[in-house]
Design a protein around this motif. Structure first.
Motif, PDB file in Angstrom:
ATOM      1  N   GLY A  48      -8.229  -4.070   5.385  1.00  0.00           N
ATOM      2  CA  GLY A  48      -8.496  -3.874   6.806  1.00  0.00           C
ATOM      3  C   GLY A  48      -9.911  -4.223   7.232  1.00  0.00           C
ATOM      4  O   GLY A  48     -10.204  -4.296   8.434  1.00  0.00           O
ATOM      5  N   GLU A  49     -10.807  -4.456   6.282  1.00  0.00           N
ATOM      6  CA  GLU A  49     -12.191  -4.788   6.622  1.00  0.00           C
ATOM      7  C   GLU A  49     -12.266  -6.190   7.219  1.00  0.00           C
ATOM      8  O   GLU A  49     -11.531  -7.085   6.833  1.00  0.00           O
ATOM      9  CB  GLU A  49     -13.078  -4.745   5.378  1.00  0.00           C
ATOM     10  CG  GLU A  49     -13.234  -3.367   4.790  1.00  0.00           C
ATOM     11  CD  GLU A  49     -14.016  -3.373   3.481  1.00  0.00           C
ATOM     12  OE1 GLU A  49     -14.495  -4.452   3.054  1.00  0.00           O
ATOM     13  OE2 GLU A  49     -14.137  -2.301   2.883  1.00  0.00           O
ATOM     14  N   ARG A  50     -13.136  -6.330   8.148  1.00  0.00           N
ATOM     15  CA  ARG A  50     -13.365  -7.657   8.741  1.00  0.00           C
ATOM     16  C   ARG A  50     -14.520  -8.324   8.024  1.00  0.00           C
ATOM     17  O   ARG A  50     -15.547  -7.728   7.781  1.00  0.00           O
ATOM     18  CB  ARG A  50     -13.689  -7.542  10.245  1.00  0.00           C
ATOM     19  CG  ARG A  50     -12.575  -6.914  11.038  1.00  0.00           C
ATOM     20  CD  ARG A  50     -11.443  -7.896  11.199  1.00  0.00           C
ATOM     21  NE  ARG A  50     -10.375  -7.265  11.984  1.00  0.00           N
ATOM     22  CZ  ARG A  50      -9.115  -7.562  11.798  1.00  0.00           C
ATOM     23  NH1 ARG A  50      -8.752  -8.405  10.874  1.00  0.00           N
ATOM     24  NH2 ARG A  50      -8.192  -6.998  12.522  1.00  0.00           N
ATOM     25  N   ARG A  80      -6.046   2.956  -2.941  1.00  0.00           N
ATOM     26  CA  ARG A  80      -6.473   3.222  -1.560  1.00  0.00           C
ATOM     27  C   ARG A  80      -7.665   2.354  -1.179  1.00  0.00           C
ATOM     28  O   ARG A  80      -7.757   1.858  -0.062  1.00  0.00           O
ATOM     29  CB  ARG A  80      -6.825   4.685  -1.387  1.00  0.00           C
ATOM     30  CG  ARG A  80      -5.611   5.571  -1.347  1.00  0.00           C
ATOM     31  CD  ARG A  80      -5.990   7.005  -1.085  1.00  0.00           C
ATOM     32  NE  ARG A  80      -4.796   7.842  -1.080  1.00  0.00           N
ATOM     33  CZ  ARG A  80      -4.791   9.100  -0.788  1.00  0.00           C
ATOM     34  NH1 ARG A  80      -5.922   9.713  -0.496  1.00  0.00           N
ATOM     35  NH2 ARG A  80      -3.670   9.789  -0.805  1.00  0.00           N
ATOM     36  N   ALA A  81      -8.584   2.185  -2.115  1.00  0.00           N
ATOM     37  CA  ALA A  81      -9.772   1.359  -1.849  1.00  0.00           C
ATOM     38  C   ALA A  81      -9.376  -0.092  -1.589  1.00  0.00           C
ATOM     39  O   ALA A  81      -9.926  -0.749  -0.700  1.00  0.00           O
ATOM     40  CB  ALA A  81     -10.752   1.447  -3.014  1.00  0.00           C
ATOM     41  N   CYS A 102       0.826  -1.212   0.000  1.00  0.00           N
ATOM     42  CA  CYS A 102       0.000   0.000   0.000  1.00  0.00           C
ATOM     43  C   CYS A 102       0.860   1.260   0.000  1.00  0.00           C
ATOM     44  O   CYS A 102       0.548   2.233  -0.683  1.00  0.00           O
ATOM     45  CB  CYS A 102      -0.947  -0.018   1.191  1.00  0.00           C
ATOM     46  SG  CYS A 102      -2.256  -1.264   1.022  1.00  0.00           S
ATOM     47  N   ALA A 103       1.946   1.250   0.764  1.00  0.00           N
ATOM     48  CA  ALA A 103       2.818   2.425   0.834  1.00  0.00           C
ATOM     49  C   ALA A 103       3.445   2.729  -0.524  1.00  0.00           C
ATOM     50  O   ALA A 103       3.670   3.891  -0.860  1.00  0.00           O
ATOM     51  CB  ALA A 103       3.907   2.215   1.877  1.00  0.00           C
ATOM     52  N   ALA A 104       3.694   1.706  -1.305  1.00  0.00           N
ATOM     53  CA  ALA A 104       4.284   1.897  -2.629  1.00  0.00           C
ATOM     54  C   ALA A 104       3.222   2.182  -3.688  1.00  0.00           C
ATOM     55  O   ALA A 104       3.538   2.344  -4.860  1.00  0.00           O
ATOM     56  CB  ALA A 104       5.077   0.656  -3.032  1.00  0.00           C
ATOM     57  N   ALA A 105       1.971   2.248  -3.279  1.00  0.00           N
ATOM     58  CA  ALA A 105       0.838   2.523  -4.176  1.00  0.00           C
ATOM     59  C   ALA A 105       0.701   1.478  -5.275  1.00  0.00           C
ATOM     60  O   ALA A 105       0.290   1.768  -6.385  1.00  0.00           O
ATOM     61  CB  ALA A 105       0.929   3.921  -4.765  1.00  0.00           C
ATOM     62  N   VAL A 106       1.054   0.227  -4.944  1.00  0.00           N
ATOM     63  CA  VAL A 106       0.826  -0.880  -5.877  1.00  0.00           C
ATOM     64  C   VAL A 106      -0.665  -1.171  -5.918  1.00  0.00           C
ATOM     65  O   VAL A 106      -1.235  -1.420  -6.976  1.00  0.00           O
ATOM     66  CB  VAL A 106       1.623  -2.131  -5.451  1.00  0.00           C
ATOM     67  CG1 VAL A 106       1.272  -3.328  -6.319  1.00  0.00           C
ATOM     68  CG2 VAL A 106       3.124  -1.844  -5.501  1.00  0.00           C
ATOM     69  N   TRP A 107      -1.293  -1.133  -4.757  1.00  0.00           N
ATOM     70  CA  TRP A 107      -2.743  -1.274  -4.661  1.00  0.00           C
ATOM     71  C   TRP A 107      -3.348   0.111  -4.513  1.00  0.00           C
ATOM     72  O   TRP A 107      -2.715   1.032  -4.017  1.00  0.00           O
ATOM     73  CB  TRP A 107      -3.129  -2.107  -3.452  1.00  0.00           C
ATOM     74  CG  TRP A 107      -2.803  -3.568  -3.553  1.00  0.00           C
ATOM     75  CD1 TRP A 107      -2.401  -4.250  -4.657  1.00  0.00           C
ATOM     76  CD2 TRP A 107      -2.841  -4.516  -2.492  1.00  0.00           C
ATOM     77  NE1 TRP A 107      -2.196  -5.568  -4.349  1.00  0.00           N
ATOM     78  CE2 TRP A 107      -2.466  -5.758  -3.025  1.00  0.00           C
ATOM     79  CE3 TRP A 107      -3.161  -4.430  -1.145  1.00  0.00           C
ATOM     80  CZ2 TRP A 107      -2.399  -6.919  -2.255  1.00  0.00           C
ATOM     81  CZ3 TRP A 107      -3.096  -5.588  -0.382  1.00  0.00           C
ATOM     82  CH2 TRP A 107      -2.728  -6.812  -0.931  1.00  0.00           C
TER      83      TRP A 107
END
Length: 79
Positions: free
Chosen positions: A76-78, A69-70, A62-67
């Motif tokens: 993180g959703e359960r 934001r959504a 995520c930090a590298a913006a490979v994925w």
């Protein structure tokens, strides 16, 4: 001579086509390794420590913006 030139042009065209499709190798394996890390190795999702290993891997992706934001938020959703 023309056949050699044609083969060379065909090879170059294929190379550029593969790069455009996104199936070429990463520019740097070391860079990819820094983004993904090695935390995921051995994680099976069976324990809280496994989940932390998975989460650390996702943080790098995520930090590298490979994925997007959504996509990162969805991790993180359960369920």
């Amino acid at each position: 001579m023309k056949l050699v030139a044609l083969r060379t042009m065909s090879a170059l065209a294929l190379t550029f086509a593969l790069q455009g499709c996104g199936i070429s190798a990463p520019a740097s394996v070391d860079g990819l390794r820094r983004v993904v890390g090695t935390d995921l190795i051995g994680a099976r999702g069976a324990t809280p420590e496994d989940q932390r290993m998975i989460d650390r891997t996702v943080v790098g992706i995520c930090a590298a913006a490979v994925w997007t934001r959504a996509e990162c938020a969805k991790h993180g959703e359960r369920g």
